[in-house]
Design a protein around this motif. Structure first.
Motif, PDB file in Angstrom:
ATOM      1  N   LEU A 284      15.817   1.037 -24.627  1.00 58.67           N
ATOM      2  CA  LEU A 284      16.580   0.801 -23.395  1.00 58.67           C
ATOM      3  C   LEU A 284      15.814   1.331 -22.189  1.00 58.67           C
ATOM      4  N   LEU A 285      15.164   2.481 -22.356  1.00 59.89           N
ATOM      5  CA  LEU A 285      14.353   3.036 -21.272  1.00 59.89           C
ATOM      6  C   LEU A 285      13.151   2.144 -20.988  1.00 59.89           C
ATOM      7  N   THR A 286      12.509   1.672 -22.036  1.00 58.94           N
ATOM      8  CA  THR A 286      11.332   0.820 -21.872  1.00 58.94           C
ATOM      9  C   THR A 286      11.673  -0.466 -21.136  1.00 58.94           C
ATOM     10  N   ASN A 287      12.810  -1.039 -21.464  1.00 61.00           N
ATOM     11  CA  ASN A 287      13.193  -2.336 -20.893  1.00 61.00           C
ATOM     12  C   ASN A 287      14.092  -2.215 -19.665  1.00 61.00           C
ATOM     13  N   ASP A 288      14.238  -0.989 -19.159  1.00 57.90           N
ATOM     14  CA  ASP A 288      15.032  -0.757 -17.936  1.00 57.90           C
ATOM     15  C   ASP A 288      16.453  -1.297 -18.056  1.00 57.90           C
ATOM     16  N   LYS A 289      17.082  -1.074 -19.188  1.00 54.78           N
ATOM     17  CA  LYS A 289      18.464  -1.499 -19.404  1.00 54.78           C
ATOM     18  C   LYS A 289      19.405  -0.424 -18.848  1.00 54.78           C
ATOM     19  N   TYR A 290      19.528  -0.418 -17.531  1.00 60.57           N
ATOM     20  CA  TYR A 290      20.217   0.684 -16.860  1.00 60.57           C
ATOM     21  C   TYR A 290      21.715   0.719 -17.165  1.00 60.57           C
ATOM     22  N   GLU A 291      22.341  -0.453 -17.235  1.00 60.06           N
ATOM     23  CA  GLU A 291      23.774  -0.478 -17.519  1.00 60.06           C
ATOM     24  C   GLU A 291      24.059   0.067 -18.918  1.00 60.06           C
ATOM     25  N   ASP A 292      23.221  -0.325 -19.874  1.00 60.60           N
ATOM     26  CA  ASP A 292      23.390   0.171 -21.241  1.00 60.60           C
ATOM     27  C   ASP A 292      23.113   1.669 -21.325  1.00 60.60           C
ATOM     28  N   LEU A 293      22.131   2.131 -20.560  1.00 58.88           N
ATOM     29  CA  LEU A 293      21.831   3.568 -20.544  1.00 58.88           C
ATOM     30  C   LEU A 293      23.005   4.357 -19.970  1.00 58.88           C
ATOM     31  N   SER A 294      23.607   3.830 -18.913  1.00 65.50           N
ATOM     32  CA  SER A 294      24.772   4.507 -18.331  1.00 65.50           C
ATOM     33  C   SER A 294      25.903   4.601 -19.347  1.00 65.50           C
ATOM     34  N   ARG A 295      26.126   3.507 -20.053  1.00 67.44           N
ATOM     35  CA  ARG A 295      27.192   3.502 -21.067  1.00 67.44           C
ATOM     36  C   ARG A 295      26.870   4.493 -22.185  1.00 67.44           C
ATOM     37  N   MET A 296      25.622   4.507 -22.620  1.00 72.23           N
ATOM     38  CA  MET A 296      25.206   5.443 -23.672  1.00 72.23           C
ATOM     39  C   MET A 296      25.435   6.873 -23.227  1.00 72.23           C
ATOM     40  N   TYR A 297      25.078   7.180 -21.971  1.00 77.02           N
ATOM     41  CA  TYR A 297      25.285   8.538 -21.448  1.00 77.02           C
ATOM     42  C   TYR A 297      26.772   8.878 -21.400  1.00 77.02           C
ATOM     43  N   ARG A 298      27.586   7.944 -20.873  1.00 76.32           N
ATOM     44  CA  ARG A 298      29.017   8.213 -20.746  1.00 76.32           C
ATOM     45  C   ARG A 298      29.644   8.503 -22.106  1.00 76.32           C
ATOM     46  N   LEU A 299      29.268   7.708 -23.096  1.00 79.14           N
ATOM     47  CA  LEU A 299      29.889   7.859 -24.407  1.00 79.14           C
ATOM     48  C   LEU A 299      29.425   9.127 -25.111  1.00 79.14           C
ATOM     49  N   PHE A 300      28.141   9.384 -25.122  1.00 82.32           N
ATOM     50  CA  PHE A 300      27.655  10.556 -25.848  1.00 82.32           C
ATOM     51  C   PHE A 300      27.915  11.860 -25.107  1.00 82.32           C
ATOM     52  N   SER A 301      28.256  11.767 -23.812  1.00 78.57           N
ATOM     53  CA  SER A 301      28.680  12.982 -23.104  1.00 78.57           C
ATOM     54  C   SER A 301      30.034  13.464 -23.623  1.00 78.57           C
ATOM     55  N   ARG A 302      30.748  12.584 -24.342  1.00 75.89           N
ATOM     56  CA  ARG A 302      32.053  12.956 -24.897  1.00 75.89           C
ATOM     57  C   ARG A 302      31.916  13.572 -26.288  1.00 75.89           C
ATOM     58  N   VAL A 303      30.700  13.517 -26.826  1.00 80.57           N
ATOM     59  CA  VAL A 303      30.437  14.110 -28.137  1.00 80.57           C
ATOM     60  C   VAL A 303      29.944  15.539 -27.933  1.00 80.57           C
ATOM     61  N   PRO A 304      30.498  16.524 -28.635  1.00 83.82           N
ATOM     62  CA  PRO A 304      29.994  17.904 -28.501  1.00 83.82           C
ATOM     63  C   PRO A 304      28.492  17.950 -28.781  1.00 83.82           C
ATOM     64  N   SER A 305      27.733  18.450 -27.817  1.00 91.29           N
ATOM     65  CA  SER A 305      26.258  18.524 -27.911  1.00 91.29           C
ATOM     66  C   SER A 305      25.641  17.148 -28.134  1.00 91.29           C
TER      67      SER A 305
END
Length: 758
Positions: A284-305
């Motif tokens: 996702l970083l390589t292909n500049d998939k910013y929307e997917d990266l935002s979603r990944m961050y939002r979701l995994f921020s809800r997981v402890p650590s």
């Protein structure tokens, strides 16, 4: 003596069998069984009917003993509700299943609330006095209790399963009766205190069922979907569960329910999702998939650590991208034969572009999270300090700033200059050799200032201000002193010109025929910059033999300066000076802009035909060979060949001879003759000396405060305090031994421990 009975007392049989039962209880049961509309729920009994029943109950409870029927009426109340639930409600529920069971439960619960309320109204006097004074369970609570024991406890397993089945249907996309589920949830909330029944009987089973449901879903999705597609479904599932709670579950369930979903969909699959080849975080970083990266961050921020593994992947990706930039520079030098210089703006721009990109990702997609800022910093520290060739990246960064800040460099507007400088300073913060950058930058700043090559004093101050903001006043003190010297120098020049005018007036009054600066020099033709030794870089001191006119100028300035500052000593740095010579070749006249040494060398030719060897010129100028060669090279082998060299070549030898080039011609009238610097960009030995002093100062400062420390503790604290460079622990050990030799420290009885000597 027994008390007489009240006149016409109501017996229990008369009151209950003839009045309350036929006129209140049985009609109430009949109406409930037949079903009723909302309006009927409010108007089951008219005022006259209600008051009649209430009065009967009141009289039966207020008669004197033995005709006070409070206790029997209390029992009758409870028996009536219990009997109705057992005889009518429970059999009705046992005849229904699944969703139909929920419909019937809802109807019977609504009926029970009506019955409970009217029974309480009929026996209100009993509830107020008899129940209260005898500490009995209130009528309302008793009615709820009977429903729980005789109905709820029997049907709750089937009700829970029916509710879960409907909820799972909704999860599969079907439309369900949410109001029905909400009504059933209210039953669970009403039973027991503090929502105990809701939590134990419904919520726990719901959470368990939800875990099982999403465990299966997760397994199916992970096998068929890419990471972005999986995360889209996971995000949708979380939103749906949140809406589910808002629609018909208790609000306190939300956190627990979402936690179960997060554990099953995200936490247990995190490693697979993040590291999946072809669609994981790195891709996702390589292909500049910013929307997917935002979603990944939002979701995994809800997981402890949950963000820590993601941050490590981001760090590794940035390091990989940075190392590619480093490798490209190395390839250009080794494979393409690019010259190894401290000027590589494309390399610096590539680093700046990379930094801009990932700072943007961290700020936008990762919401400025500190974990990702740390990952970004550690990644850049890793590769920004990888040097290629003999020039360190600190030199390349400083030289890039030099291109921006000097005349003829990068063509940028004010806003672009500030933007570029800010970006360079951001990159500079990752350098471990900040002191090396400062030394090189100070040398380049000196050249810009002394050669009038700086595009703008405001830009220079802006850059120094940015460095000061990052590293403090100690880091930029010498640079600020340099700017201050030049600001003061303008006042010096004005005062010196006044001095020359006064001397000229005195000479005229005394009929002196020798002007102070000589016959060909006007006061405005000569200016001096006085530099404070501690601020400016160290330069090679050359005792140049100046022409008479130049010598008289320096003597005049020295005379004025000695009058003004008797305690200061002037030392002339002719290699830093500049001069303009007017030269005539045939009918064409040129203004040659040179440095002072070039001007002195050209003036040393006594005629246009005179031919001089290197040794002769060296003797006339009193300049060593290592300085003479670049000087002669600039005048005879550069773009503008002011001197003619014999034999012709690009290298200066001891046997070469030089004459004024009679065939020199140039379309420009004003010619700036470049000169290769005879000074290094920085003095490595001086930097090492400064570092040794800084290390020793840190050691003494720490030991003075702590008194006793082990070698490991002392080394660790020294490394943490040195912000401008990262010394090798071996060097720290050497400085500790040096301080022991000078008796600042001593070894304790434990040889691995040091003591401070006051």
């Amino acid at each position: 003596m027994a008390s007489a009975p009240p006149p016409n007392p109501i017996t229990i049989e008369e009151g209950w069998e003839k009045e309350i039962l036929p006129k209140a209880i049985l009609p109430l049961e009949r109406i409930l069984n037949e079903g009723l509309q909302d309006r009927q729920r409010r108007d089951l009994f008219g005022p006259r009917e209600y008051v009649h029943i209430y009065t009967i109950c009141y009289n039966m409870c207020t008669q004197r003993n033995p005709f006070n029927w409070s206790e029997p009426l209390y029992q009758k109340h409870n028996e009536t509700i219990s009997d109705y639930l057992t005889r009518t409600v429970l059999p009705s529920l046992r005849n229904h299943h699944k969703e139909y069971l929920l419909v019937e439960v809802k109807r019977r619960w609504e009926n029970h609330k009506i019955m409970n309320e009217w029974m309480r109204k009929f026996f209100m006097y009993l509830d107020r006095y008899y129940v209260k004074h005898n500490n009995l369970t209130s009528l309302h609570v008793s009615g709820i209790k009977f429903f729980k024991e005789q109905v709820y406890d029997v049907v709750k397993p089937d009700v829970v399963q029916a509710m879960l089945a409907m909820i799972n249907l909704e999860r599969e996309g079907q439309v369900i009766d949410r109001a029905l589920i909400k009504s059933c949830v209210e039953i669970f909330e009403t039973m027991g205190d503090q929502k105990e029944c809701y939590k134990e009987d419904l919520e726990e089973t719901l959470l368990s069922d939800t875990r099982e449901y999403y465990a299966k879903k997760s397994q199916g999705w992970i096998e068929t979907d890419s990471t972005p597609a999986y995360l889209l479904k996971a995000e949708a599932a979380l939103e749906e569960e949140k809406a589910r709670v808002a629609n018909y579950l208790n609000a306190e369930t939300e956190e627990k329910l979402l936690k179960v979903v997060i554990e099953e969909l995200l936490e247990k699959q995190e490693t697979t999702l993040l590291e999946r080849e072809g669609s994981g975080c790195a891709m996702l970083l390589t292909n500049d998939k910013y929307e997917d990266l935002s979603r990944m961050y939002r979701l995994f921020s809800r997981v402890p650590s949950g963000l820590l593994p993601m941050a490590k992947i981001v760090q590794a990706h940035i390091e990989r991208m940075g190392n590619e930039v480093i490798n490209q520079r190395e390839a250009r030098m080794h494979e393409e034969g690019e010259k190894d210089t401290n000027q590589d703006p494309n390399f610096v721009k590539a680093l700046l572009s990379l930094h801009d990109k990932f700072v943007g990702v961290v700020n936008a997609q990762f919401e400025k999270n500190s974990l990702f800022h740390k990952a970004l910093k550690e990644a850049f520290v890793e590769f920004v300090n990888k040097d290629v060739g003999k020039f360190k990246n600190a030199d390349l960064l400083s030289s890039f700033c030099d291109r921006i800040l000097k005349k003829g460099g990068e063509k940028l507007g004010d806003a672009e200059v500030e933007n570029h400088l800010e970006k360079v300073v951001n990159l500079f913060t990752y350098l471990t050799d900040k002191d090396l950058f400062a030394e090189i930058y100070r040398n380049q700043l000196a050249k810009r200032l002394l050669n009038a090559r700086s595009s703008s004093d405001d830009w220079e101050k802006l850059m120094i201000g940015k460095l000061k903001h990052r590293c403090g006043a100690q880091f930029t003190g010498k640079m600020e002193g340099m700017l201050n010297d030049l600001a003061v120098g303008a006042d010096h020049q004005k005062e010196f010109l006044e001095y020359l005018k006064d001397k000229a007036t005195e000479a005229s009054a005394s009929s002196s025929s020798v002007p102070l600066l000589g016959g060909k020099m006007a006061p405005d033709d000569f200016s001096v910059k006085v530099l404070t030794t501690g601020y400016w870089p160290s330069y090679t001191q050359l005792d140049v033999r100046l022409p008479d006119e130049m010598l008289r100028c320096t003597q005049a300035f020295k005379a004025w300066y000695d009058l003004k500052n008797s305690r200061r000593r002037l030392a002339w740095q002719h290699s830093l000076g500049s001069a303009t010579l007017r030269a005539k070749y045939g009918s064409k006249t040129y203004d040659l802009q040179t440095n002072t040494l070039q001007a002195v060398l050209l003036l040393s030719f006594q005629s246009d035909e005179e031919s001089l060897g290197l040794s002769t010129l060296k003797e006339r100028l009193n300049v060593p060979t290592e300085q003479m060669k670049p000087l002669l090279h600039s005048l005879s082998c550069g773009r503008y060949k002011i001197l003619k060299k014999q034999p012709a070549s690009d290298k200066i030898k001891e046997t070469d001879t030089f004459t004024i080039n009679p065939s020199f011609s140039c379309p420009q009238r004003v010619i700036r003759i470049p000169m290769a610097t005879i000074e290094e960009s920085h003095n490595p030995n001086r930097i090492e000396e400064d570092r040794s002093i800084a290390i020793e100062a840190a050691i003494v400062r720490i030991m003075k405060a702590r008194k006793v420390l082990t070698h490991q503790q002392l080394t660790s604290e020294v490394l943490s305090q040195l912000a401008f460079f990262r010394p090798n622990p071996k060097v720290v050990k050497q400085r500790i031994h040096a301080l022991i030799d000078r008796e600042y420290l001593e070894r304790d009885e434990n040889p691995n421990q040091y003591k401070y000597l006051a």
